[in-house]
Design a protein around this motif. Structure first.
Motif, PDB file in Angstrom:
ATOM      1  N   ALA A  51      -9.743   5.742   4.577  1.00 10.74           N
ATOM      2  CA  ALA A  51      -9.751   4.430   5.212  1.00 10.74           C
ATOM      3  C   ALA A  51      -9.594   3.310   4.186  1.00 10.74           C
ATOM      4  CB  ALA A  51     -11.051   4.239   5.999  1.00 10.74           C
ATOM      5  N   ARG A  52     -10.368   3.383   3.093  1.00 13.81           N
ATOM      6  CA  ARG A  52     -10.346   2.294   2.109  1.00 13.81           C
ATOM      7  C   ARG A  52      -9.014   2.209   1.377  1.00 13.81           C
ATOM      8  NH1 ARG A  52     -12.956   2.972  -1.943  1.00 13.81           N
ATOM      9  NH2 ARG A  52     -13.828   5.067  -1.727  1.00 13.81           N
ATOM     10  N   ILE A  53      -8.551   3.348   0.881  1.00 16.20           N
ATOM     11  CA  ILE A  53      -7.296   3.353   0.124  1.00 16.20           C
ATOM     12  C   ILE A  53      -6.108   3.229   1.060  1.00 16.20           C
ATOM     13  CG2 ILE A  53      -5.873   4.684  -1.467  1.00 16.20           C
ATOM     14  CD1 ILE A  53      -8.412   5.980  -2.518  1.00 16.20           C
ATOM     15  N   GLY A  54      -6.160   3.950   2.187  1.00 16.87           N
ATOM     16  CA  GLY A  54      -5.052   3.875   3.131  1.00 16.87           C
ATOM     17  C   GLY A  54      -4.870   2.495   3.717  1.00 16.87           C
ATOM     18  N   GLY A  55      -5.973   1.769   3.911  1.00 14.40           N
ATOM     19  CA  GLY A  55      -5.860   0.413   4.451  1.00 14.40           C
ATOM     20  C   GLY A  55      -5.092  -0.521   3.539  1.00 14.40           C
ATOM     21  N   ARG A  56      -5.096  -0.241   2.232  1.00 12.89           N
ATOM     22  CA  ARG A  56      -4.319  -1.055   1.284  1.00 12.89           C
ATOM     23  C   ARG A  56      -2.938  -0.467   1.023  1.00 12.89           C
ATOM     24  NH1 ARG A  56      -9.290  -0.510  -1.460  1.00 12.89           N
ATOM     25  NH2 ARG A  56      -8.265   0.901  -2.930  1.00 12.89           N
ATOM     26  N   ALA A  57      -2.863   0.855   0.973  1.00 13.29           N
ATOM     27  CA  ALA A  57      -1.609   1.496   0.580  1.00 13.29           C
ATOM     28  C   ALA A  57      -0.568   1.468   1.688  1.00 13.29           C
ATOM     29  CB  ALA A  57      -1.878   2.938   0.155  1.00 13.29           C
ATOM     30  N   VAL A  58      -0.980   1.682   2.935  1.00 17.67           N
ATOM     31  CA  VAL A  58      -0.014   1.773   4.029  1.00 17.67           C
ATOM     32  C   VAL A  58       0.762   0.468   4.219  1.00 17.67           C
ATOM     33  CG1 VAL A  58       0.196   2.039   6.538  1.00 17.67           C
ATOM     34  CG2 VAL A  58      -1.141   3.676   5.212  1.00 17.67           C
ATOM     35  N   PRO A  59       0.127  -0.719   4.282  1.00 15.77           N
ATOM     36  CA  PRO A  59       0.923  -1.949   4.413  1.00 15.77           C
ATOM     37  C   PRO A  59       1.906  -2.155   3.261  1.00 15.77           C
ATOM     38  CG  PRO A  59      -1.361  -2.384   4.961  1.00 15.77           C
ATOM     39  CD  PRO A  59      -1.323  -1.005   4.376  1.00 15.77           C
ATOM     40  N   LEU A  60       1.497  -1.815   2.031  1.00 12.64           N
ATOM     41  CA  LEU A  60       2.407  -1.968   0.898  1.00 12.64           C
ATOM     42  C   LEU A  60       3.593  -1.012   1.023  1.00 12.64           C
ATOM     43  CD1 LEU A  60       3.170  -3.112  -1.867  1.00 12.64           C
ATOM     44  CD2 LEU A  60       1.640  -1.434  -2.902  1.00 12.64           C
ATOM     45  N   LEU A  61       3.336   0.226   1.403  1.00  9.71           N
ATOM     46  CA  LEU A  61       4.426   1.188   1.578  1.00  9.71           C
ATOM     47  C   LEU A  61       5.358   0.759   2.703  1.00  9.71           C
ATOM     48  CD1 LEU A  61       2.433   4.521   1.148  1.00  9.71           C
ATOM     49  CD2 LEU A  61       4.117   3.573  -0.447  1.00  9.71           C
ATOM     50  N   LEU A  62       4.821   0.136   3.743  1.00  9.25           N
ATOM     51  CA  LEU A  62       5.670  -0.364   4.820  1.00  9.25           C
ATOM     52  C   LEU A  62       6.592  -1.467   4.321  1.00  9.25           C
ATOM     53  CD1 LEU A  62       3.124  -0.458   7.785  1.00  9.25           C
ATOM     54  CD2 LEU A  62       5.070   1.082   7.514  1.00  9.25           C
ATOM     55  N   GLU A  63       6.081  -2.335   3.470  1.00 11.56           N
ATOM     56  CA  GLU A  63       6.943  -3.384   2.891  1.00 11.56           C
ATOM     57  C   GLU A  63       8.040  -2.765   2.038  1.00 11.56           C
ATOM     58  OE1 GLU A  63       6.946  -6.471   3.600  1.00 11.56           O
ATOM     59  OE2 GLU A  63       5.132  -6.486   4.817  1.00 11.56           O
ATOM     60  N   MET A  64       7.703  -1.750   1.259  1.00  7.76           N
ATOM     61  CA  MET A  64       8.710  -1.091   0.427  1.00  7.76           C
ATOM     62  C   MET A  64       9.732  -0.351   1.274  1.00  7.76           C
ATOM     63  SD  MET A  64       6.335   0.339  -2.695  1.00  7.76           S
ATOM     64  CE  MET A  64       5.551  -0.815  -3.828  1.00  7.76           C
ATOM     65  N   ALA A  65       9.278   0.264   2.370  1.00  9.42           N
ATOM     66  CA  ALA A  65      10.220   0.932   3.264  1.00  9.42           C
ATOM     67  C   ALA A  65      11.163  -0.071   3.910  1.00  9.42           C
ATOM     68  CB  ALA A  65       9.447   1.710   4.332  1.00  9.42           C
ATOM     69  N   ALA A  66      10.652  -1.250   4.272  1.00 11.23           N
ATOM     70  CA  ALA A  66      11.517  -2.287   4.832  1.00 11.23           C
ATOM     71  C   ALA A  66      12.487  -2.808   3.779  1.00 11.23           C
ATOM     72  CB  ALA A  66      10.668  -3.429   5.394  1.00 11.23           C
ATOM     73  N   ASP A  67      12.039  -2.915   2.528  1.00  7.91           N
ATOM     74  CA  ASP A  67      12.954  -3.299   1.449  1.00  7.91           C
ATOM     75  C   ASP A  67      14.098  -2.299   1.323  1.00  7.91           C
ATOM     76  OD1 ASP A  67      11.459  -5.530   0.820  1.00  7.91           O
ATOM     77  OD2 ASP A  67      10.307  -4.536  -0.745  1.00  7.91           O
TER      78      ASP A  67
END
Length: 304
Positions: A209-225
């Protein structure tokens, strides 16, 4: 202790504690964000299933709990006749499993509803203060500060400030719009809600929960890039991120800039690392699975 508790306990520990620490430190994750997102989704799903099975395994006798593991591994539901003949102890175990599984499920629905309400309120505001631009296919908001963001879901739209229209060149604006449309087309708001589903009181201290809550939004931005780069140049997207880095977006919206812009700019402009990140990621996942799977099957193969 019933040894059939060990498979779900081991899976819960691996997906809830160990794998998040390994994944957030993996160099291939940012090079292959979609694969990393798939691994995060798999970890959340397996953890939810394993956590739901734990109380059932503690309540059931060894022979019945052995069949429960078999059902979970084969994804087969018991027949209606078998369910009707269940004992009180089995119904109690099923109720306990459903109660645990309901925690992330209700959290997911709650996150979706909260985000939808926030986006609906903002969409109603945009109808009053924004103006549609048929040429760009966006809503233009009169504001000198450069900003580009999107509202996904039922209120889907891309919003561009007048300052961004004036500051960005045509290729840069097209890159920013492609980034936002990648969020909408990929339904990234569902993954954000799924990550938020584990942030409640029960699971919030878990690394999942703690790490995924930060990592998932960042990975989504990179996937959109990465999706935007299919139709634009890295320079155009990087310059757009630089111009929009200080821009602000409403809560529950995806913004092209934001605090992760600097990291994403360096990722876009840096030369690709040698090797194949997807292959490295698949090998890393396979290595973990190859260690855990034999232990699970070993525990499941002993009936008593």
């Amino acid at each position: 202790m019933n040894h059939h508790v060990l498979p779900p306990l081991g899976l819960a520990l691996v997906t809830g504690l160990v794998f998040p620490w390994l994944l957030v430190r993996a160099r291939w994750a940012q090079q292959a964000p979609r694969l990393a997102l798939a691994v995060w989704i798999a970890c959340a799903a397996v953890f939810a299933l394993a956590a739901a099975m734990l109380p059932a395994q503690l309540l059931l006798p060894a022979r019945t709990s052995h069949r429960l593991v078999d059902l979970a591994l084969t994804l087969r539901l018991p027949s209606p006749r078998r369910m009707a003949a269940g004992s009180a102890r089995e119904f109690l175990a099923a109720g306990a499993a459903l109660a645990v599984a309901a925690v992330p499920a209700t959290g997911f629905v709650r996150e979706l509803l909260r985000a939808r309400r926030a986006r609906t309120r903002h969409a109603e505001l945009l109808r009053l203060v924004g103006r549609p631009d048929p040429h760009l296919g966006v809503t233009v908001l009169e504001d000198a500060r450069p900003a580009v963001y999107c509202l996904p879901g039922r209120s889907r739209r891309v919003v561009v400030s007048s300052g961004a229209v004036e500051m960005l060149t045509a290729p840069q604006l097209a890159a920013a719009l492609a980034h936002e449309r990648a969020h909408i087309g990929g339904r990234h708001h569902l993954l954000v809600a799924a990550a938020g589903a584990y942030s409640g009181r029960v699971f919030r201290r878990l690394p999942l929960a703690r790490i995924g809550g930060r990592a998932v939004p960042l990975l989504l931005e990179m996937a959109a890039d990465d999706r935007a780069l299919r139709g634009c140049s890295p320079d155009a997207l990087a310059h757009a991120l630089y111009a929009l880095a200080a821009g602000r977006a409403p809560h529950r919206a995806f913004a092209a800039g934001g605090p992760s812009a600097a990291l994403r700019m360096s990722r876009i402009l840096a030369p690709p690392a040698p090797g194949r990140p997807v292959l490295r990621g698949l090998l890393a996942v396979a290595a973990v699975v190859s260690v855990v799977a034999p232990l699970v099957f070993a525990c499941c193969s002993v009936p008593g």
